[in-house]
Write an enzyme that holds these catalytic residues in place. Structure first.
Site, PDB file in Angstrom:
ATOM      1  N   LYS A  36       0.847  -1.201   0.000  1.00 48.72           N
ATOM      2  CA  LYS A  36       0.000   0.000   0.000  1.00 48.72           C
ATOM      3  C   LYS A  36       0.883   1.252   0.000  1.00 48.72           C
ATOM      4  O   LYS A  36       2.085   1.168   0.309  1.00 48.72           O
ATOM      5  CB  LYS A  36      -0.913  -0.014   1.228  1.00 48.72           C
ATOM      6  CG  LYS A  36      -0.178  -0.011   2.561  1.00 48.72           C
ATOM      7  CD  LYS A  36      -1.124  -0.279   3.733  1.00 48.72           C
ATOM      8  CE  LYS A  36      -0.401  -0.296   5.056  1.00 48.72           C
ATOM      9  NZ  LYS A  36      -1.293  -0.735   6.161  1.00 48.72           N
ATOM     10  N   ARG A 130     -11.122  -1.058  14.887  1.00 51.35           N
ATOM     11  CA  ARG A 130     -11.003  -0.364  13.612  1.00 51.35           C
ATOM     12  C   ARG A 130     -11.891  -1.166  12.664  1.00 51.35           C
ATOM     13  O   ARG A 130     -13.063  -1.354  12.979  1.00 51.35           O
ATOM     14  CB  ARG A 130      -9.519  -0.297  13.194  1.00 51.35           C
ATOM     15  CG  ARG A 130      -9.257   0.741  12.129  1.00 51.35           C
ATOM     16  CD  ARG A 130      -7.770   0.914  11.831  1.00 51.35           C
ATOM     17  NE  ARG A 130      -7.144  -0.295  11.294  1.00 51.35           N
ATOM     18  CZ  ARG A 130      -5.886  -0.357  10.875  1.00 51.35           C
ATOM     19  NH1 ARG A 130      -5.113   0.721  10.930  1.00 51.35           N
ATOM     20  NH2 ARG A 130      -5.379  -1.470  10.391  1.00 51.35           N
ATOM     21  N   HIS A 158      -6.475  -8.014  12.932  1.00 51.78           N
ATOM     22  CA  HIS A 158      -5.281  -7.165  12.992  1.00 51.78           C
ATOM     23  C   HIS A 158      -5.016  -6.831  14.448  1.00 51.78           C
ATOM     24  O   HIS A 158      -5.935  -6.526  15.202  1.00 51.78           O
ATOM     25  CB  HIS A 158      -5.536  -5.886  12.176  1.00 51.78           C
ATOM     26  CG  HIS A 158      -4.311  -5.044  11.969  1.00 51.78           C
ATOM     27  ND1 HIS A 158      -3.168  -5.523  11.391  1.00 51.78           N
ATOM     28  CD2 HIS A 158      -4.070  -3.734  12.257  1.00 51.78           C
ATOM     29  CE1 HIS A 158      -2.258  -4.538  11.319  1.00 51.78           C
ATOM     30  NE2 HIS A 158      -2.788  -3.460  11.851  1.00 51.78           N
ATOM     31  N   ARG A 217       0.887 -10.706   6.833  1.00 47.93           N
ATOM     32  CA  ARG A 217       0.799  -9.461   6.032  1.00 47.93           C
ATOM     33  C   ARG A 217       1.960  -8.557   6.418  1.00 47.93           C
ATOM     34  O   ARG A 217       1.874  -7.789   7.369  1.00 47.93           O
ATOM     35  CB  ARG A 217      -0.516  -8.731   6.323  1.00 47.93           C
ATOM     36  CG  ARG A 217      -1.774  -9.532   6.071  1.00 47.93           C
ATOM     37  CD  ARG A 217      -3.018  -8.687   6.352  1.00 47.93           C
ATOM     38  NE  ARG A 217      -3.017  -8.099   7.690  1.00 47.93           N
ATOM     39  CZ  ARG A 217      -3.507  -8.700   8.764  1.00 47.93           C
ATOM     40  NH1 ARG A 217      -4.046  -9.891   8.693  1.00 47.93           N
ATOM     41  NH2 ARG A 217      -3.466  -8.096   9.936  1.00 47.93           N
ATOM     42  N   TYR A 263      13.149  31.399   4.636  1.00 48.30           N
ATOM     43  CA  TYR A 263      11.876  31.999   5.050  1.00 48.30           C
ATOM     44  C   TYR A 263      11.888  32.327   6.533  1.00 48.30           C
ATOM     45  O   TYR A 263      12.340  31.524   7.356  1.00 48.30           O
ATOM     46  CB  TYR A 263      10.729  31.025   4.803  1.00 48.30           C
ATOM     47  CG  TYR A 263      10.339  30.872   3.350  1.00 48.30           C
ATOM     48  CD1 TYR A 263       9.940  31.977   2.586  1.00 48.30           C
ATOM     49  CD2 TYR A 263      10.338  29.617   2.756  1.00 48.30           C
ATOM     50  CE1 TYR A 263       9.562  31.815   1.262  1.00 48.30           C
ATOM     51  CE2 TYR A 263       9.957  29.449   1.437  1.00 48.30           C
ATOM     52  CZ  TYR A 263       9.574  30.552   0.683  1.00 48.30           C
ATOM     53  OH  TYR A 263       9.192  30.391  -0.610  1.00 48.30           O
ATOM     54  N   CYS A 311      12.056  24.375   2.890  1.00 50.60           N
ATOM     55  CA  CYS A 311      11.070  24.901   1.936  1.00 50.60           C
ATOM     56  C   CYS A 311      10.363  23.738   1.239  1.00 50.60           C
ATOM     57  O   CYS A 311      10.709  22.580   1.445  1.00 50.60           O
ATOM     58  CB  CYS A 311      11.751  25.763   0.880  1.00 50.60           C
ATOM     59  SG  CYS A 311      12.937  26.945   1.522  1.00 50.60           S
ATOM     60  N   ASP A 313      10.540  22.868  -1.856  1.00 49.91           N
ATOM     61  CA  ASP A 313      11.347  22.191  -2.878  1.00 49.91           C
ATOM     62  C   ASP A 313      12.844  22.182  -2.591  1.00 49.91           C
ATOM     63  O   ASP A 313      13.605  21.586  -3.350  1.00 49.91           O
ATOM     64  CB  ASP A 313      11.137  22.894  -4.232  1.00 49.91           C
ATOM     65  CG  ASP A 313       9.695  23.246  -4.437  1.00 49.91           C
ATOM     66  OD1 ASP A 313       8.856  22.334  -4.311  1.00 49.91           O
ATOM     67  OD2 ASP A 313       9.377  24.433  -4.671  1.00 49.91           O
TER      68      ASP A 313
HETATM   69  C1  LIG Z   1      -0.579  -1.702   6.860  1.00 53.90           C
HETATM   70  C2  LIG Z   1      -1.115  -2.989   7.337  1.00 53.90           C
HETATM   71  C3  LIG Z   1      -0.278  -4.103   7.509  1.00 53.90           C
HETATM   72  C4  LIG Z   1       1.232  -4.013   7.381  1.00 53.90           C
HETATM   73  O1  LIG Z   1       1.738  -3.511   8.585  1.00 53.90           O
HETATM   74  P1  LIG Z   1       3.314  -3.405   8.865  1.00 53.90           P
HETATM   75  O2  LIG Z   1       3.384  -3.028  10.289  1.00 53.90           O
HETATM   76  O3  LIG Z   1       3.847  -2.363   7.957  1.00 53.90           O
HETATM   77  O4  LIG Z   1       3.892  -4.744   8.591  1.00 53.90           O
HETATM   78  C5  LIG Z   1      -0.860  -5.299   7.833  1.00 53.90           C
HETATM   79  N1  LIG Z   1      -2.196  -5.407   8.014  1.00 53.90           N
HETATM   80  C6  LIG Z   1      -3.027  -4.362   7.900  1.00 53.90           C
HETATM   81  C7  LIG Z   1      -4.483  -4.553   8.115  1.00 53.90           C
HETATM   82  C8  LIG Z   1      -2.516  -3.114   7.570  1.00 53.90           C
HETATM   83  O5  LIG Z   1      -3.347  -2.066   7.476  1.00 53.90           O
END
Ligand SMILES: *Cc1c(COP(=O)(O)O)cnc(C)c1O
Length: 373
Positions: A36, A130, A158, A217, A263, A311, A313
Site C-alpha cells: 500500500k 477499527r 489485525h 501481512r 523563510y 522549503c 522544494d
Molecule cells: C498496513 C497494514 C499491515 C502491514 O503492517 P506493517 O506493520 O507495515 O507490517 C498489515 N495489516 C493491515 C491490516 C494493515 O493495514
C-alpha cells in the site's frame, strides 16, 4: 537520472528481507507483501514484480485504486484490498479480479447484493475497534459464508499492540489472538471449512512467530526497517534497509556573520560561513519539522545540519566545516555516505514519527532509482 532528488531502492536488500522473513514463518505460511501507499514510498509496481520473481504471489493494498494500478502494471496473483471500497467501485473488483475485505457484516451483504461473484476476506474486530465484524457476532460472521455471491477466501484480524512487548501489550495481543481463534473454533464446530487465515503484520511476526497462519501481512519489515529503532522484539532479524534518500547540491554560497537564511529569517549566521542549497524539500517528503537544526544530512561523507526553514522544494545546510562542497554534489538524507550513515529510524525519530509515515509520505516527484545485481 538522479537529476534532482531521488529514492534509491536496493532490490537486493528487498529480496534478502523477503527471504529472511519467510524463514521465520511456519512452512505453510506465505508472505502477503503489503505494498500500500506506493509500497511505503518504494514504488509499488517494481516492488511487487520483484517479489513476484522470488515466489511471492499475494499482495495487500489499502485502496482499490492501488489494486487497479498494480493490475494495470501487470501484477498477477492475489491482491487484497485491506480498506473500504465504496459500492460505486464494486465493478472494478470484478473487472480487475481484486479481493475485497469485508469490513463488517452489513458491508458483506452489500457486496453480495452486487450480484456478481466477488472474492473476499472477512475481517474480524478482536478488540482494536477499527475495521472488522465484532468477534462476538459469530452467527453474523458465519452468515458471510452463506452469501452466494461471496467467495470467502480468507478470514483475518489485525493486532493493535503487536509492537509492544511490555506485559500489558502482550496481554492485549493474547486477548485479540484468543478472540480470533475462538471465532475460528466456533465456525469449525458448525462445520465450515476455514479459508486462509491471517493475523500478523511485521511486528506480529517478530513477536508472535509461533502463530499458525496461512499468510503474514508484512509491510515495514520487508523494506528493511522497523517502525522505531527502540522496539524490542522477540525475534531479531538481519533486515537491510531498502531505501536511501538523496538529492543534489544546487549551489553553495558564502554568507557573512549576521546574515540570515531562508523563510522567516530563522537562521542567522554566527560567523562567516559556507552554506549549500539542496534540491529537496517537504513536498518530496522530507519533514518540515526538521527545519532549523532539527535534522542533518551527509555530504562528502560528513554531517551537515539543516539551517533555516525547510522549503517546499529546497533546504539549506551549513557546510562550513566540509571542504570542497560543489554544485551537483550528492547529498544523502537517508542512507550511507562514506563511513557515516543516517537511518530512516533516526530521521523518523527526529521528526517525531515512525518510519512507516516517513517512507509512505515520500513524494511522487522523487525519482525512484532501482539498484540490483
Ligand atoms: C498496513 C497494514 C499491515 C502491514 O503492517 P506493517 O506493520 O507495515 O507490517 C498489515 N495489516 C493491515 C491490516 C494493515 O493495514
Amino acid at each position: 537520472m538522479k537529476s534532482r532528488a531521488w529514492a534509491e531502492i536496493n532490490l537486493n536488500h528487498l529480496r534478502h528481507n523477503a527471504k529472511v522473513l519467510k524463514k521465520l514463518l511456519p512452512p505453510k505460511c506465505e508472505v502477503m507483501a503489503v505494498v500500500k501507499a506506493n509500497a511505503y514510498g518504494h514504488g509499488d509496481a517494481v516492488v511487487a514484480k520483484e517479489l513476484n520473481l522470488i515466489g511471492i504471489s499475494a499482495f495487500a493494498v489499502a485502496a482499490i485504486r492501488e489494486g487497479v494500478h498494480l493490475r494495470r502494471q501487470g501484477i498477477t496473483g492475489e491482491i487484497l484490498i485491506l480498506g473500504y471500497t465504496s459500492p460505486e467501485e464494486f465493478a472494478d473488483l470484478v473487472r480487475y479480479d481484486l479481493t475485497q475485505t469485508v469490513v463488517d457484516c452489513e458491508y458483506g451483504k452489500l457486496l453480495d447484493q452486487y450480484g456478481r461473484k466477488i472474492k473476499v476476506h472477512v475481517k474480524i474486530d478482536t478488540g482494536m475497534h477499527r475495521l472488522g465484524e465484532d468477534y462476538q457476532n459469530v452467527r453474523g460472521i458465519a452468515g458471510m459464508f452463506a452469501c452466494k455471491n461471496l467467495s470467502v477466501e480468507g478470514i483475518f484480524t489485525h493486532l493493535g499492540m503487536a509492537d509492544d512487548s511490555s506485559p500489558a501489550g502482550m496481554n492485549f495481543s493474547r486477548f485479540q489472538i484468543d478472540n480470533f481463534y475462538g471465532v475460528l473454533a466456533q465456525l469449525r464446530d458448525w462445520g465450515y471449512d476455514l479459508p486462509n487465515v491471517h493475523i500478523q503484520s511485521s511486528y506480529g511476526v517478530l513477536n508472535f512467530p509461533e502463530l499458525q497462519c496461512d499468510y503474514a501481512r508484512i509491510g515495514i519489515a520487508l523494506y528493511g526497517v522497523l517502525s522505531t529503532a527502540e522496539d524490542q522484539t522477540k525475534l531479531s532479524v538481519d533486515l537491510r534497509p531498502v531505501l536511501s534518500l538523496k538529492a543534489r547540491v544546487a549551489l553553495t554560497k558564502e554568507i557573512g556573520a549576521g546574515e540570515t537564511v531562508g523563510y522567516g529569517c530563522r537562521f542567522t549566521a554566527p560567523y562567516d560561513m559556507t552554506i549549500a542549497v539542496v534540491s529537496i524539500g517537504y513536498a518530496d517528503g522530507f519533514p518540515r519539522c526538521l527545519s532549523c537544526g532539527g535534522g542533518y544530512v551527509l555530504v562528502k561523507g560528513k554531517k551537515a545540519p539543516v539551517i533555516g526553514r525547510i522549503c517546499m522544494d529546497q533546504l539549506m545546510i551549513d557546510c562550513s566545516g566540509i571542504p570542497d562542497v560543489r554544485q551537483n554534489d550528492i547529498v544523502t538524507l537517508i542512507g550511507e555516505d562514506g563511513t557515516e550513515r543516517i537511518t530512516a529510524e533516526q530521521v523518523a525519530k527526529q521528526a517525531g514519527t515512525i518510519t512507516n509515515e516517513l517512507c509512505s509520505r515520500l513524494g511522487n516527484r522523487l525519482e525512484r532509482v532501482y539498484v540490483s545485481d
